[in-house]
Motif scaffolding. Structure first.
Motif, PDB file in Angstrom:
ATOM      1  N   GLN A   1     107.458  25.171  24.326  1.00 43.67           N
ATOM      2  CA  GLN A   1     108.611  24.244  24.892  1.00 43.67           C
ATOM      3  C   GLN A   1     107.967  23.861  26.529  1.00 43.67           C
ATOM      4  OE1 GLN A   1     112.349  26.332  25.636  1.00 43.67           O
ATOM      5  NE2 GLN A   1     113.084  24.597  26.650  1.00 43.67           N
ATOM      6  N   VAL A   2     108.310  22.925  27.025  1.00 40.79           N
ATOM      7  CA  VAL A   2     107.786  22.628  28.430  1.00 40.79           C
ATOM      8  C   VAL A   2     108.861  23.245  29.365  1.00 40.79           C
ATOM      9  CG1 VAL A   2     107.302  20.579  29.901  1.00 40.79           C
ATOM     10  CG2 VAL A   2     106.972  20.137  27.362  1.00 40.79           C
ATOM     11  N   GLY A   3     107.880  23.744  30.306  1.00 35.87           N
ATOM     12  CA  GLY A   3     108.785  24.157  31.507  1.00 35.87           C
ATOM     13  C   GLY A   3     108.334  23.926  32.788  1.00 35.87           C
ATOM     14  N   GLY A   4     109.342  23.884  33.748  1.00 37.49           N
ATOM     15  CA  GLY A   4     108.860  23.615  35.091  1.00 37.49           C
ATOM     16  C   GLY A   4     109.756  24.141  36.198  1.00 37.49           C
ATOM     17  N   ASN A   5     109.588  23.928  37.394  1.00 34.17           N
ATOM     18  CA  ASN A   5     110.443  24.397  38.622  1.00 34.17           C
ATOM     19  C   ASN A   5     111.816  23.475  38.567  1.00 34.17           C
ATOM     20  OD1 ASN A   5     111.097  25.805  40.848  1.00 34.17           O
ATOM     21  ND2 ASN A   5     109.536  25.192  42.063  1.00 34.17           N
ATOM     22  N   LYS A   6     112.843  23.949  38.904  1.00 34.08           N
ATOM     23  CA  LYS A   6     114.127  23.338  38.792  1.00 34.08           C
ATOM     24  C   LYS A   6     113.946  22.059  39.726  1.00 34.08           C
ATOM     25  CE  LYS A   6     119.053  24.082  39.342  1.00 34.08           C
ATOM     26  NZ  LYS A   6     120.004  24.961  38.998  1.00 34.08           N
ATOM     27  N   HIS A   7     114.754  21.050  39.422  1.00 40.17           N
ATOM     28  CA  HIS A   7     114.614  19.831  40.020  1.00 40.17           C
ATOM     29  C   HIS A   7     115.271  19.753  41.421  1.00 40.17           C
ATOM     30  CE1 HIS A   7     118.980  19.892  38.681  1.00 40.17           C
ATOM     31  NE2 HIS A   7     119.138  18.830  39.445  1.00 40.17           N
ATOM     32  N   THR A   8     115.972  20.811  41.662  1.00 35.76           N
ATOM     33  CA  THR A   8     116.461  20.731  43.316  1.00 35.76           C
ATOM     34  C   THR A   8     115.503  21.943  44.076  1.00 35.76           C
ATOM     35  OG1 THR A   8     118.052  22.508  42.562  1.00 35.76           O
ATOM     36  CG2 THR A   8     118.844  20.322  42.690  1.00 35.76           C
ATOM     37  N   HIS A   9     114.520  22.535  43.379  1.00 36.59           N
ATOM     38  CA  HIS A   9     113.760  23.264  44.470  1.00 36.59           C
ATOM     39  C   HIS A   9     112.772  22.476  45.183  1.00 36.59           C
ATOM     40  CE1 HIS A   9     114.271  27.094  41.715  1.00 36.59           C
ATOM     41  NE2 HIS A   9     115.469  26.596  42.309  1.00 36.59           N
ATOM     42  N   LYS A  10     112.643  22.899  46.464  1.00 38.86           N
ATOM     43  CA  LYS A  10     111.650  22.198  47.515  1.00 38.86           C
ATOM     44  C   LYS A  10     110.297  22.538  47.499  1.00 38.86           C
ATOM     45  CE  LYS A  10     115.013  19.202  48.146  1.00 38.86           C
ATOM     46  NZ  LYS A  10     114.822  18.168  46.993  1.00 38.86           N
ATOM     47  N   ALA A  11     110.131  23.854  47.012  1.00 36.85           N
ATOM     48  CA  ALA A  11     108.797  24.543  47.138  1.00 36.85           C
ATOM     49  C   ALA A  11     108.566  25.351  45.768  1.00 36.85           C
ATOM     50  CB  ALA A  11     108.858  25.487  48.288  1.00 36.85           C
ATOM     51  N   GLY A  12     107.148  25.586  45.584  1.00 39.77           N
ATOM     52  CA  GLY A  12     106.834  26.241  44.242  1.00 39.77           C
ATOM     53  C   GLY A  12     106.047  25.241  43.448  1.00 39.77           C
ATOM     54  N   GLY A  13     105.933  25.641  42.248  1.00 35.57           N
ATOM     55  CA  GLY A  13     105.288  25.035  41.202  1.00 35.57           C
ATOM     56  C   GLY A  13     105.581  23.521  41.272  1.00 35.57           C
ATOM     57  N   VAL A  14     104.843  22.714  40.851  1.00 38.01           N
ATOM     58  CA  VAL A  14     105.179  21.072  40.640  1.00 38.01           C
ATOM     59  C   VAL A  14     104.491  20.680  39.352  1.00 38.01           C
ATOM     60  CG1 VAL A  14     105.288  20.430  43.335  1.00 38.01           C
ATOM     61  CG2 VAL A  14     102.953  20.228  41.796  1.00 38.01           C
ATOM     62  N   ASN A  15     103.942  21.253  38.737  1.00 35.43           N
ATOM     63  CA  ASN A  15     103.440  20.924  37.438  1.00 35.43           C
ATOM     64  C   ASN A  15     104.074  21.548  36.168  1.00 35.43           C
ATOM     65  OD1 ASN A  15     102.235  23.437  38.214  1.00 35.43           O
ATOM     66  ND2 ASN A  15     100.819  23.375  36.453  1.00 35.43           N
ATOM     67  N   TYR A  16     104.299  20.762  35.327  1.00 35.55           N
ATOM     68  CA  TYR A  16     104.960  21.359  33.992  1.00 35.55           C
ATOM     69  C   TYR A  16     103.937  21.875  33.150  1.00 35.55           C
ATOM     70  CZ  TYR A  16     108.384  17.556  35.219  1.00 35.55           C
ATOM     71  OH  TYR A  16     109.475  16.900  35.756  1.00 35.55           O
ATOM     72  N   LEU A  17     104.476  22.772  32.610  1.00 37.45           N
ATOM     73  CA  LEU A  17     103.667  23.736  31.646  1.00 37.45           C
ATOM     74  C   LEU A  17     104.076  23.551  30.182  1.00 37.45           C
ATOM     75  CD1 LEU A  17     103.952  26.687  33.957  1.00 37.45           C
ATOM     76  CD2 LEU A  17     101.998  25.405  33.743  1.00 37.45           C
ATOM     77  N   CYS A  18     103.214  23.588  29.415  1.00 35.11           N
ATOM     78  CA  CYS A  18     103.499  23.705  27.962  1.00 35.11           C
ATOM     79  C   CYS A  18     103.390  25.351  27.476  1.00 35.11           C
ATOM     80  CB  CYS A  18     102.273  23.284  27.105  1.00 35.11           C
ATOM     81  SG  CYS A  18     102.874  23.420  25.266  1.00 35.11           S
ATOM     82  N   LEU A  19     104.677  25.964  27.403  1.00 38.71           N
ATOM     83  CA  LEU A  19     104.828  27.483  27.350  1.00 38.71           C
ATOM     84  C   LEU A  19     104.935  27.655  25.783  1.00 38.71           C
ATOM     85  CD1 LEU A  19     107.715  27.526  29.686  1.00 38.71           C
ATOM     86  CD2 LEU A  19     105.369  28.064  30.245  1.00 38.71           C
ATOM     87  N   SER A  20     104.104  28.822  25.572  1.00 38.96           N
ATOM     88  CA  SER A  20     103.936  29.276  24.259  1.00 38.96           C
ATOM     89  C   SER A  20     105.185  29.700  23.731  1.00 38.96           C
ATOM     90  CB  SER A  20     102.573  30.089  24.167  1.00 38.96           C
ATOM     91  OG  SER A  20     102.537  30.990  22.786  1.00 38.96           O
ATOM     92  N   ASN A  21     105.197  29.757  22.296  1.00 44.87           N
ATOM     93  CA  ASN A  21     106.586  30.276  21.565  1.00 44.87           C
ATOM     94  C   ASN A  21     106.016  31.814  21.409  1.00 44.87           C
ATOM     95  OD1 ASN A  21     108.300  28.174  21.782  1.00 44.87           O
ATOM     96  ND2 ASN A  21     107.511  27.379  19.871  1.00 44.87           N
ATOM     97  N   ASP A  22     104.796  32.356  21.512  1.00 49.14           N
ATOM     98  CA  ASP A  22     104.404  33.549  21.074  1.00 49.14           C
ATOM     99  C   ASP A  22     104.193  34.235  22.482  1.00 49.14           C
ATOM    100  OD1 ASP A  22     103.187  35.622  19.821  1.00 49.14           O
ATOM    101  OD2 ASP A  22     101.379  34.785  19.519  1.00 49.14           O
ATOM    102  N   LEU A  23     105.397  34.895  23.144  1.00 52.50           N
ATOM    103  CA  LEU A  23     105.193  35.422  24.539  1.00 52.50           C
ATOM    104  C   LEU A  23     104.518  36.699  24.591  1.00 52.50           C
ATOM    105  CD1 LEU A  23     108.744  34.425  25.414  1.00 52.50           C
ATOM    106  CD2 LEU A  23     106.671  33.048  25.570  1.00 52.50           C
ATOM    107  N   GLU A  24     103.938  36.980  25.728  1.00 53.05           N
ATOM    108  CA  GLU A  24     103.430  38.402  25.943  1.00 53.05           C
ATOM    109  C   GLU A  24     104.048  38.496  27.531  1.00 53.05           C
ATOM    110  OE1 GLU A  24      99.570  38.598  23.029  1.00 53.05           O
ATOM    111  OE2 GLU A  24      99.233  38.004  25.227  1.00 53.05           O
ATOM    112  N   ASN A  25     105.113  38.547  27.775  1.00 51.19           N
ATOM    113  CA  ASN A  25     105.637  38.327  29.254  1.00 51.19           C
ATOM    114  C   ASN A  25     105.380  39.854  29.882  1.00 51.19           C
ATOM    115  OD1 ASN A  25     106.799  35.776  29.597  1.00 51.19           O
ATOM    116  ND2 ASN A  25     108.425  36.185  28.690  1.00 51.19           N
ATOM    117  N   GLY A  26     105.465  39.701  31.384  1.00 52.30           N
ATOM    118  CA  GLY A  26     105.829  40.905  32.215  1.00 52.30           C
ATOM    119  C   GLY A  26     107.057  41.544  32.044  1.00 52.30           C
ATOM    120  N   GLU A  27     107.342  42.292  33.069  1.00 51.73           N
ATOM    121  CA  GLU A  27     108.330  43.214  33.131  1.00 51.73           C
ATOM    122  C   GLU A  27     109.458  42.531  33.989  1.00 51.73           C
ATOM    123  OE1 GLU A  27     108.860  46.275  31.611  1.00 51.73           O
ATOM    124  OE2 GLU A  27     106.596  45.904  30.893  1.00 51.73           O
TER     125      GLU A  27
END
Length: 162
Positions: free
Chosen positions: A6-32
């Motif tokens: 699924q494509v993810g990105g920063n919220k449309h109202t956020h003025k800072a942080g990441g600006v690129n979209y990411l193709c997020l894997s469905n096979d997750l290995e997340n942090g805590e």
């Protein structure tokens, strides 16, 4: 196919942080899980209902999540997106053609995405979560020379390999 997701990105109202979209894997290995509020990764929703849908794109996908795939082409080492075209130049192979899209001009800046003309939603859910948003874009004559461009037209693109 390397992976789908699924494509993810920063919220449309956020003025800072990441600006690129990411193709997020469905096979997750997340942090805590954490308690701070620096949430910056939201699912990307199509905002391409009637007024922002490029001409020739199928279906109304307003508020539907955007799927993605990461692919590897063994015998083609060069990958090129050409904005303003729907076909590749001679000697190049077309992988897909579609439309150039990004967030709305009144929101924070995001990268452009190349969206297949036959794009589909991730699923049938449409709950209008308003996280990261995706709109079709149009040309504006002036500093962009017209001709060869035309004012207020959809921006086509083609992804080519060689």
């Amino acid at each position: 196919m390397v992976y789908t997701g699924q494509v993810g990105g920063n919220k449309h109202t956020h003025k800072a942080g990441g600006v690129n979209y990411l193709c997020l894997s469905n096979d997750l290995e997340n942090g805590e899980s954490q308690k701070d509020g620096n949430t910056q990764l939201f699912g990307l929703d199509y905002e391409i209902g009637s007024s922002y849908k490029p001409s020739g794109m199928k279906g109304d996908m307003k508020n539907k999540e955007v799927p993605c795939a990461v692919c590897f082409q063994r015998r083609r080492s060069v990958h090129l997106m050409i904005p303003g075209r729907k076909t590749c130049y001679k000697g190049w192979t077309s992988e897909y053609s579609g439309f150039l899209m990004t967030d709305h001009k009144n929101h924070s800046s995001k990268d452009y995405l190349y969206v297949d003309k036959d794009a589909e939603p991730l699923d049938n859910k449409s709950s209008n979560e308003d996280g990261a948003l995706l709109y079709g874009i149009r040309t504006k004559c002036g500093s962009l020379r017209c001709p060869p461009y035309k004012d207020a037209t959809d921006v086509r693109c083609v992804v080519c390999t060689r």
